[in-house]
Write an enzyme that holds these catalytic residues in place. Structure first.
Site, PDB file in Angstrom:
ATOM      1  N   SER A 199       2.931  -7.201   4.659  1.00  0.00           N
ATOM      2  CA  SER A 199       2.752  -6.849   3.426  1.00  0.00           C
ATOM      3  C   SER A 199       2.976  -5.146   3.649  1.00  0.00           C
ATOM      4  CB  SER A 199       1.478  -7.261   2.909  1.00  0.00           C
ATOM      5  OG  SER A 199       1.135  -8.426   2.710  1.00  0.00           O
ATOM      6  N   HIS A 231      -1.161  -2.196  -1.705  1.00  0.00           N
ATOM      7  CA  HIS A 231      -1.240  -3.727  -1.078  1.00  0.00           C
ATOM      8  C   HIS A 231      -2.381  -4.601  -2.259  1.00  0.00           C
ATOM      9  CE1 HIS A 231      -3.306  -6.625   1.880  1.00  0.00           C
ATOM     10  NE2 HIS A 231      -1.990  -6.812   1.993  1.00  0.00           N
ATOM     11  N   ARG A 247      -2.650   1.046   0.901  1.00  0.00           N
ATOM     12  CA  ARG A 247      -3.646   0.114   0.741  1.00  0.00           C
ATOM     13  C   ARG A 247      -3.688  -0.152  -0.526  1.00  0.00           C
ATOM     14  NH1 ARG A 247      -6.049  -2.611   4.482  1.00  0.00           N
ATOM     15  NH2 ARG A 247      -5.867  -1.937   6.697  1.00  0.00           N
TER      16      ARG A 247
END
Length: 207
Positions: free
Chosen positions: A15, A41, A38
């Site tokens: 990812s 994500h 992040r």
């Protein structure tokens, strides 16, 4: 449709590689990049590459506070639950959330204000470095702004990422006016998972 099995331990790595590829040639500050990636994500929303605003040196400031055993104040139990409390505890810190306390709810009702506002008043009594991670309640940010102006609270940093419509944009802009180190998600987007993700990103990029 051909779907290939991906081992659980490889999903995050793949990812992150996809996020990096999709960001293309965009240059990110090396200390801010892990946080931005992040958050993308967590949300699958690349708008955060533009929406997240970092004050000067904020990543170093917040990580140093964590090393000194900072208390993280969350405005939801969801955000609190999503933070890596074991990693935080390894530095002597912990997460506090006053929102579900019965006395906070009773006081908020008697005064005709939100639990978030009362929670910020309670947080003003916490000793040592305090980092606020606000992902849901704009009234928490408004109250924080007032308390800072009155000299009643001195946050080490503020993560201001509430999601929503009513007073959300305006509350975030108040934090941008302060001299407090901050990470702000400008606009309507954000949420408790984003607040937790930013704390975790700070933790994971620390040795």
């Amino acid at each position: 449709m051909d779907i290939k099995f991906v081992a659980p331990g490889e999903i995050e790595a793949q990812s992150m590689a996809m996020i990096t590829k999709e960001l293309g040639d965009r240059e990110l500050d090396p200390k801010e990049a892990p946080i931005i990636k992040r958050v993308i994500h967590t949300t699958a929303d690349f708008d955060f590459a533009d929406n997240l605003v970092f004050s000067d040196g904020v990543v170093d400031i917040l990580q140093e506070a964590i090393r000194r055993g900072a208390t993280i104040v969350a405005d939801t139990e969801m955000a609190r639950a999503g933070m890596n409390k074991k990693k935080l505890a390894s530095f002597g810190g912990h997460v506090e959330c006053f929102m579900s306390h019965q006395d906070v709810a009773a006081e908020a009702k008697s005064r005709g204000i939100t639990r978030a506002a009362v929670s910020m008043e309670r947080a003003a009594e916490i000793p040592g470095p305090v980092i606020f991670a606000i992902g849901n309640a704009p009234t928490a940010l408004i109250k924080l702004y007032d308390l800072i102006g009155e000299g009643r609270i001195h946050p080490t940093g503020i993560i201001a990422v509430p999601v929503g419509f009513v007073n959300v944009v305006e509350a975030k802009e108040l934090i941008l006016r302060t001299n407090v180190p901050h990470i702000v998600a400008r606009g309507r987007k954000g949420g408790s998972p984003v607040a937790a993700t930013i704390i975790n990103a700070l933790l994971y990029s620390m040795p």
